[in-house]
Design an enzyme around this catalytic site. Structure first.
Site, PDB file in Angstrom:
ATOM      1  N   ASP A   1       0.987  -1.534  -0.064  1.00 33.86           N
ATOM      2  CA  ASP A   1      -0.139  -0.362  -0.547  1.00 33.86           C
ATOM      3  C   ASP A   1       0.835   1.653  -0.218  1.00 33.86           C
ATOM      4  O   ASP A   1       1.659   1.576   0.473  1.00 33.86           O
ATOM      5  CB  ASP A   1      -0.856  -0.120   1.244  1.00 33.86           C
ATOM      6  CG  ASP A   1      -1.750  -1.350   1.841  1.00 33.86           C
ATOM      7  OD1 ASP A   1      -2.092  -1.522  -0.145  1.00 33.86           O
ATOM      8  OD2 ASP A   1      -2.188  -1.236   2.224  1.00 33.86           O
TER       9      ASP A   1
ATOM     10  N   LYS B   1      -7.786   9.938  10.095  1.00 34.79           N
ATOM     11  CA  LYS B   1      -7.340   8.998   9.076  1.00 34.79           C
ATOM     12  C   LYS B   1      -7.868   9.436   7.683  1.00 34.79           C
ATOM     13  O   LYS B   1      -7.018  10.168   6.300  1.00 34.79           O
ATOM     14  CB  LYS B   1      -6.778   8.019   8.744  1.00 34.79           C
ATOM     15  CG  LYS B   1      -5.900   6.758   7.550  1.00 34.79           C
ATOM     16  CD  LYS B   1      -6.026   5.583   7.783  1.00 34.79           C
ATOM     17  CE  LYS B   1      -5.335   5.100   6.465  1.00 34.79           C
ATOM     18  NZ  LYS B   1      -5.324   2.552   7.068  1.00 34.79           N
TER      19      LYS B   1
ATOM     20  N   ASP C   1      -4.552   2.178  -5.321  1.00 32.99           N
ATOM     21  CA  ASP C   1      -3.433   2.306  -5.289  1.00 32.99           C
ATOM     22  C   ASP C   1      -2.768   1.698  -3.760  1.00 32.99           C
ATOM     23  O   ASP C   1      -1.656   1.606  -2.694  1.00 32.99           O
ATOM     24  CB  ASP C   1      -3.073   4.014  -4.210  1.00 32.99           C
ATOM     25  CG  ASP C   1      -3.903   4.294  -3.221  1.00 32.99           C
ATOM     26  OD1 ASP C   1      -5.136   3.068  -2.279  1.00 32.99           O
ATOM     27  OD2 ASP C   1      -3.755   5.018  -2.033  1.00 32.99           O
TER      28      ASP C   1
END
Length: 1408
Positions: free
Chosen positions: A898, A967, A1176
């Site tokens: 990641d 986050k 991603d």
């Protein structure tokens, strides 16, 4: 054997050192796409063709010999004639990407792909009469529909109507006649008559030649084929030579098109070439052409698309007992997934060959007959109940049996409707003139009523199932009606034969162009244009259903379903105790208001919703499911993925016309070949269901447990206690708010459990299967699996159920990465790699307990951040460690790599920002950097300071701020999340922290607390990020100018109007009646004064990205349910400036990370590495992680070694050459006062009326005139241009860029606070650089001047801006600004920082 040897080599290459892998990845210049292209432009003939038009075609004697010529799908000659071709494995076996696919070639930055689809054209419309009317596109769609069902009289009437709209030279009218002639020929082939030739030639002479419509190659091809088919001997030869001579007189290029036409059969083409002995050498024999199939790619493609028979599917010609091929095909009619398809035991080949053939046959059957198979299953369920004596009771009937009942009652209504359609369309009269069946009838006249009924039932129930998270959009009548209408349209085009023929024509054309060039006796460069005068994307649009037709059809059958679908409920009478039954509608129509608008939606019966939650939804739908064989390679916009189901390669909304046009044009030009190849790589990766995890899921689900994110069967939500009768208004208001939250939460859990039920049923169906996910992309290039329910892009639950079908030995490195992966999944992902590996060993007892007793043990795995994936990893690690040699254990578990806030990684690389690079792991370090923890710590400090100061909100939240709270907001801030969006993200996390929240003094709701935290997150981001801000400001400034710009064509029209020139529509349309001209002039005036230019750019993969955000245009459609408002977004409506500005920076970054992913996928495939991606997050086998990391780093380095932003600026300059934009400048600056003074002088009798601060279109016309004079070759005109004064010339003469008032949106990490020092600093630097660029602008030359009083420095505006977007003069006056037209130029690209992107090669935590 060669195939296996090649694969062994690929595996060896996969373990080469990263330095060697890096040398293989190359990324050339990043530039925009290749060609400027106009949608309605008529192809021009070069001078050579014009000079030779009148030369007579030389002798056309006929050769006596005739031989059949086969046509290859790919006729590239083999470089090595000895290379054998494995005809069994290649069509389905793994094929690695060619090395050049992972490399990007340089392309011309000055020639971007531009589609001029008539943005300054007023589309003429005609009145509807017996369903014929509308705009030209709708007339074409109606024409194609009539020809499909053989309504020739109606088609002829439509062509007559088109003739009144188009000029004879328009390619659209030629195309209409061509498709009519081709249909006449096809019908004559089926039922030949003595007048067939006479009828076809008669139409050509009377309707085309006599009306001056110029034929093209397609016209002559049909006429030649007619002569070949129906004429004999010398009469046939004479007719063919006549048409060839006529074509040659119009230019050799036209004759070349005819000779290369894919419409000719092999025999016809062979005869055609032999009729021209003086032009061509004798064509090759069949065997010679077939030799060209020796290339593996050519033969694989030919077999895959049905152009050659597949030897692997042939059966021995020997006496057989049991099923032969004929009985096998017959058995496919009773296809049942995994049950009734007989295995081809008698087929030649290995076990692997038979397995592939078996899977392929099942996949084709699954697609072609999905509706029939579904209805058969519904019927079977109902039949079981009938045998048991159960009739119609909802509580006793499974969903599939109910669907059979609904289908059975709906079918007679559908049959009656089709009969009514035939009657109305066949006998038009005054009585039925207004009948809607005239409009939609021809599109479904020959449709299968059983399929129409099944589609309606299936789409409706699927929409109910997928309507989760309290989202009613899927059940809104407009959305559901359009969904049913699209499904009906797709069913009409689902024929495998039709798709094969389309591919065949494309390959025939390529082959014949090459063969004609090889056989020609006059060797010269081909002048032939593409086979069609119309772009392919326009022709494909003509075959679609119009929007109003799809809406009417969907609403029609939805209405009939609501009338016929019933459910029977049984309840106990409380008085008598007897069972009482009641039949009620299964669906009802509900009217109400949503977001301030009146809408209608379908409301399922509450008992039906309850049933969906509790019962199996297996076999409800079989469309868009994972595939049983490798997906079909993508070859065009909607050819690829599934073998028979039409699916677009780019996910676009139906209303988005401009993105669709660009995508089709780019694919047609070959610009998107690499992207399509990357999607093929993602699609051919085989998957399995993880049986160990599935069994745990099934046990937990059947027990009703809410473990690992599963929704429990019984929730523990308590209804809020109602306040007493004497409660205050405020207390009752708070109670009502809690009730609403309780209802929303309850409904969300209810719908989510229905959705998880669907996922589990799909997993059960594929439990013992190998399957594949075809992929498509969104308009930004980001890839997604097409099957929507169960895939690896889903949440943790669906990811945990999946594993790779291919396995690979762990090795020492793989065992290490399996342990690291487990730590990552648990949430321990910010430690060093060694510490993460040790984390797994420290918890080895818990890992074994989780793998052995997942539901009866300690449930350590359920506390992980991704619990189901963690459980899968625990099981995999235990199995590996328990094996004799863990390094030899064959692992199937995907291991993830990641990125660290991937958007910020791209920003840091674009800006060369050293500080930003270190924060997101681009810079090498011993430990991974965690940007989320960094922001959380800053927010904690801010909250603690506020708490010490006595803030009650801060006291309540002090110590509660975690990394998880911040986050999502940090991650999405770079992608343009708004403040309110950030508030909602934080609110979701706070609800998890405070599940039983009750208001306290100073904290009335969690919503206010989330706003407080979101504000501090934004402030923290503003402290950290600097380098990305300059790039973001530049992107926003460019988007601001583009979205307020007028194109050069619009400027020309405005100047013509200013100079009094008469209105002229596009040349292809006929002039209309005077009243029509007045209306057209009015519409044109509105059109040319509209800001319609959106932001368009080209990715390094040459995919054009077109932002689809426009002000919605509503089209009202009258249906049997209600009047439905359908949104459309044609290119003639204004762009949505705010959305364009907000979306451009994040969409640009998304297009870059999509490029990085596709490049990595292509390289992994080339190196023999299995690869999957979730944006991603990149997945592969544990043993291949080091090689994957090398590929990811190198692709990123080579991408950002180029000047990406500089090339974007060059594309913008080329794409918007000649445009002007409406800028805003501060009124109190010197240049602002001069412009205001000039405008005052223009006021007065007979002069232009001005509103203060407004930039009129008259000024734009004057400036266009000035620019025209300055560019003149005559000295006196150039002097006149220099003497002219316009607001634009005043500004350019001053060269004071600080007067510009930029209102691009907030920088990264900023709130709406005014006068940010960082904002002013960036703006000042950008405008200073722009001032240096325009210093030498020749358009600023002027010999006149405007004198104004000196400006009071105290009131001068230099860098003040408020971030608002002002649209009219009144707002401008309030803001102290005025508008002025300026040439559309762009600020210089921000200077790049000193950080070296090559340092990334040594960063082990870039992706980890």
């Amino acid at each position: 054997m060669l195939t296996r040897a090649a694969r062994r080599k690929l595996r060896r290459d996969a373990f080469r050192p990263p330095a060697q892998l890096a040398q293989q990845l190359t990324l050339p210049w990043l530039c925009p796409a290749q060609m400027r292209w106009a949608a309605s432009a008529i192809p021009t003939t070069d001078s050579h063709s014009r000079d030779s038009r009148r030369r007579k075609l030389s002798s056309l004697s006929l050769r006596q010999e005739t031989r059949s010529l086969a046509t290859a799908a790919d006729v590239q000659s083999s470089q090595d004639g000895s290379l054998p071709f494995d005809t069994i494995s290649l069509p389905w076996g793994r094929q690695s990407s060619r090395p050049e696919l992972s490399q990007l070639q340089r392309f011309d930055v000055t020639k971007p792909l531009i589609i001029n689809d008539g943005v300054t054209t007023v589309m003429p419309t005609t009145q509807f009469k017996y369903g014929i009317g509308g705009d030209p596109t709708e007339l074409h769609q109606n024409l194609y529909a009539c020809l499909r069902v053989g309504r020739m009289d109606r088609a002829a009437a439509i062509i007559q109507r088109l003739t009144t709209v188009y000029n004879p030279s328009a390619p659209e009218i030629v195309d209409a006649h061509n498709v009519y002639l081709r249909t006449m020929f096809e019908l004559a082939e089926q039922s030949p008559s003595e007048t067939s030739v006479e009828d076809i030639e008669g139409w050509y002479k009377t309707e085309m030649v006599d009306k001056l419509i110029v034929p093209n190659a397609e016209t002559f091809v049909t006429l030649i084929r007619t002569s070949m088919k129906f004429l004999k001997g010398s009469e046939k030869d004479k007719a063919i030579r006549k048409y060839l001579s006529m074509a040659y007189e119009d230019g050799p290029g036209l004759l070349e098109e005819i000779n290369a036409s894919p419409e000719f059969s092999d025999d016809e083409w062979d005869a055609l070439i032999r009729l021209q002995p003086d032009q061509f050498d004798e064509p090759p024999l069949v065997e010679d052409v077939l030799k060209q199939f020796s290339t593996p790619v050519g033969q694989a493609l030919a077999i895959q698309h049905g152009l050659l028979p597949d030897p692997s599917l042939s059966v021995r010609s020997i006496p057989q007992k049991g099923m032969g091929l004929h009985s096998l095909r017959a058995a496919l009619a009773m296809f049942e997934l995994g049950q009734d398809v007989p295995y081809p035991h008698d087929m030649e080949g290995t076990k692997e060959d038979k397995d592939r053939a078996y899977a392929y046959m099942r996949q084709i059957r699954l697609e072609e007959d999905s509706l029939k198979a579904a209805t058969e299953r519904w019927k079977a369920e109902d039949a079981k109940l009938q045998e048991m004596g159960i009739h119609g009771v909802l509580q006793s009937k499974p969903l599939q049996a109910l669907m059979w009942n609904w289908y059975s009652t709906l079918l007679p209504c559908v049959v009656e409707e089709l009969k009514a359609i035939k009657k109305v369309v066949s006998t038009p009269s005054a009585a039925n003139r207004a009948d809607d069946r005239h409009i939609y009838g021809p599109y479904i006249e020959n449709a299968d009523p059983e399929k129409l009924a099944a589609i309606t039932v299936q789409r409706t129930i699927c929409s109910v199932i997928k309507t989760y998270r309290s989202d009613v959009n899927g059940l809104k009548v407009p959305n559901l009606a359009l969904s049913i209408g699209r499904a009906i349209e797709d069913e009409e085009y689902q024929s495998l034969k039709r798709r094969q023929e389309a591919y065949l024509r494309k390959q025939r054309s390529m082959t014949r162009i090459r063969l004609v060039s090889q056989l020609s006796k006059q060797k010269q460069e081909s002048n032939a244009q593409p086979p069609s005068s119309l772009p392919q994307y326009i022709k494909s649009k003509h075959t679609q259903f119009p929007l109003n037709v799809k809406t009417k059809l969907g609403a029609l059958y939805l209405d009939k379903l609501m009338q016929t679908a019933k459910i029977t409920l049984t309840r106990e009478d409380p008085k008598t105790g007897k069972q009482v039954s009641s039949t009620q509608p299964a669906f009802s129509l509900q009217l109400g208001f949503h977001a301030g608008k009146k809408i209608s939606w379908v409301n399922p019966h509450p008992e039906l919703f309850e049933k969906l939650q509790k019962e199996s939804v297996h076999h409800v739908s079989t469309i868009r499911l994972p595939m049983l064989v490798e997906p079909k390679p993508w070859s065009s916009y909607d050819v690829g993925g599934f073998y028979t189901v039409r699916e677009p390669v780019v996910r676009l909304k139906e209303a988005d016309q401009e993105p669709t046009a660009y995508t089709n044009a780019a694919i047609e030009n070959g610009d998107m070949d690499k992207l399509l190849a990357g999607l093929d790589v993602l699609g051919k990766l085989p998957w399995n269901i993880n049986g160990d995890v599935f069994r745990v899921v099934l046990e937990a689900w059947n027990n009703g447990e809410g473990v690992g994110g599963l929704v429990p069967a019984q929730d523990d939500l308590e209804f809020p206690q109602e306040p007493p009768s004497d409660a205050t208004f405020h207390e009752r208001k708070l109670w009502l708010r809690k009730v609403k939250e309780w209802e929303n939460t309850k409904g969300g859990l209810h719908s989510q459990r229905c959705y998880q039920n669907f996922q589990i049923e799909i997993a059960r169906s594929y439990l013992n299967e190998k399957f594949y996910y075809p992929h498509s992309v969104d308009f930004r290039g980001r890839a997604y699996p097409v099957p929507p329910i169960l895939n690896h892009i889903g949440a943790d639950f669906s990811r945990g159920l999946l594993k790779f079908a291919n396995g690979k030995e762990l090795g020492t490195v793989g065992l290490k990465w399996l342990k690291v992966h487990l730590a990552n999944l648990y949430g321990y992902d910010k430690a060093s790699l060694g510490e993460r590996e040790q984390f797994a060993m420290d918890n080895i007892k818990e890992i074994y307990d989780s793998a052995t007793n997942p539901l009866r043990g300690n449930r350590w795995w359920s506390k992980a951040e991704d619990p189901w994936q963690c459980l899968a990893c625990c099981i995999e690690l235990k199995n590996a460690l328990d094996s004799p040699d863990p390094t030899r254990f064959v692992s199937h578990l995907p291991v993830h790599q990641d990125g660290t806030c991937n958007g910020l990684q791209h920003y840091a690389a674009l800006g060369g920002d050293e500080a930003g690079a270190s924060q997101v792991n681009l810079e090498p370090s011993d430990r991974p950097q965690d940007i989320y923890t960094g922001v959380a710590e800053i927010v904690k400090e801010m909250v603690a300071e506020d708490a010490e100061a006595g803030n009650p909100m801060a006291k309540f939240l002090n110590g509660k701020i975690t990394r998880k709270v911040v986050k999502r907001t940090v991650m999405t801030n770079v992608y343009g999340v708004t403040f309110m969006g950030a508030k909602d993200q934080v609110l979701t996390e706070l609800k998890a922290i405070f599940p039983q929240f009750n208001s306290v003094p100073g904290v009335p709701t969690l919503g206010t607390a989330s706003m407080y935290i979101a504000l501090h997150i934004f402030r923290a981001l503003g402290r950290i990020f600097n380098g990305a801000q300059e790039i973001q400001h530049w992107l926003g400034e460019c988007a601001d100018r583009i979205t307020t710009s007028i194109t050069s064509e619009q400027i020309r029209r405005i100047q013509d109007r200013y100079e009094g020139k008469p209105y002229d529509n596009e040349v292809k349309f006929k002039d209309t009646h005077p009243n029509g001209r007045k209306r057209a002039q009015k519409l044109l005036d509105q059109s040319i004064e509209t800001f319609r230019t959106g932001v368009i750019w080209t990715t390094p993969l040459k995919m054009p990205i077109v932002q689809p955000y426009r002000k919605g245009s509503i089209k009202k459609v009258s249906t049997s349910v209600s009047n439905i408002s359908v949104a459309t977004r044609p290119t003639t409506v204004m762009v949505d400036k705010r959305k364009q500005l907000q979306a451009f920076p994040p969409n640009f970054i998304h297009s870059l990370d999509a490029t990085h992913m596709i490049l990595s996928a292509l390289k992994c495939d080339e190196m023999g590495i299995d690869f999957a991606a979730v944006h991603d997050s990149f997945w592969t086998h544990a043993a291949d992680i080091p090689n994957l990391n090398a590929i990811l780093r190198d692709a990123f380095v080579r991408m950002h070694s180029e000047d990406i932003v500089g090339r974007l600026a060059a594309e913008f300059n080329a794409r918007h050459a000649g445009s002007m934009y409406r800028a805003e400048i501060y009124a109190t600056t010197p240049v602002g006062k001069k412009i205001t003074q000039w405008r005052k002088l223009q006021r007065g009798p007979g002069k232009v009326k001005y509103k203060q601060g407004e930039a009129s279109f008259t000024e734009l016309a004057m400036e266009a005139k000035r620019q025209q004079l300055l560019r003149s070759e005559k000295e006196e005109e150039r002097l006149e241009g220099k003497r002219m004064i316009t607001p634009t010339s005043i500004y350019l003469a001053e060269k004071n860029t600080s007067a510009l008032a930029s209102h691009r949106l907030a920088l990264l990490g900023e709130t709406k606070e005014k006068n940010s020092p960082r904002k002013g600093e960036i703006r000042k630097d950008l405008l200073k650089a722009e001032a240096e660029v325009i210093e030498d602008d020749p358009s600023s030359v002027t010999t006149a001047a405007i004198k104004v009083p000196p400006v009071d420095a105290e009131h001068s505006h230099e860098a003040e801006e408020d971030g608002a977007i002002h649209e009219d003069a009144q707002e401008l006056r309030r803001a102290g600004k005025i508008a002025v037209w300026l040439p559309l130029t762009f600020p210089p690209v921000p200077k790049k920082g000193s950080w070296d992107i090559k340092r990334l090669r040594d960063s082990q935590y870039f992706f980890s």
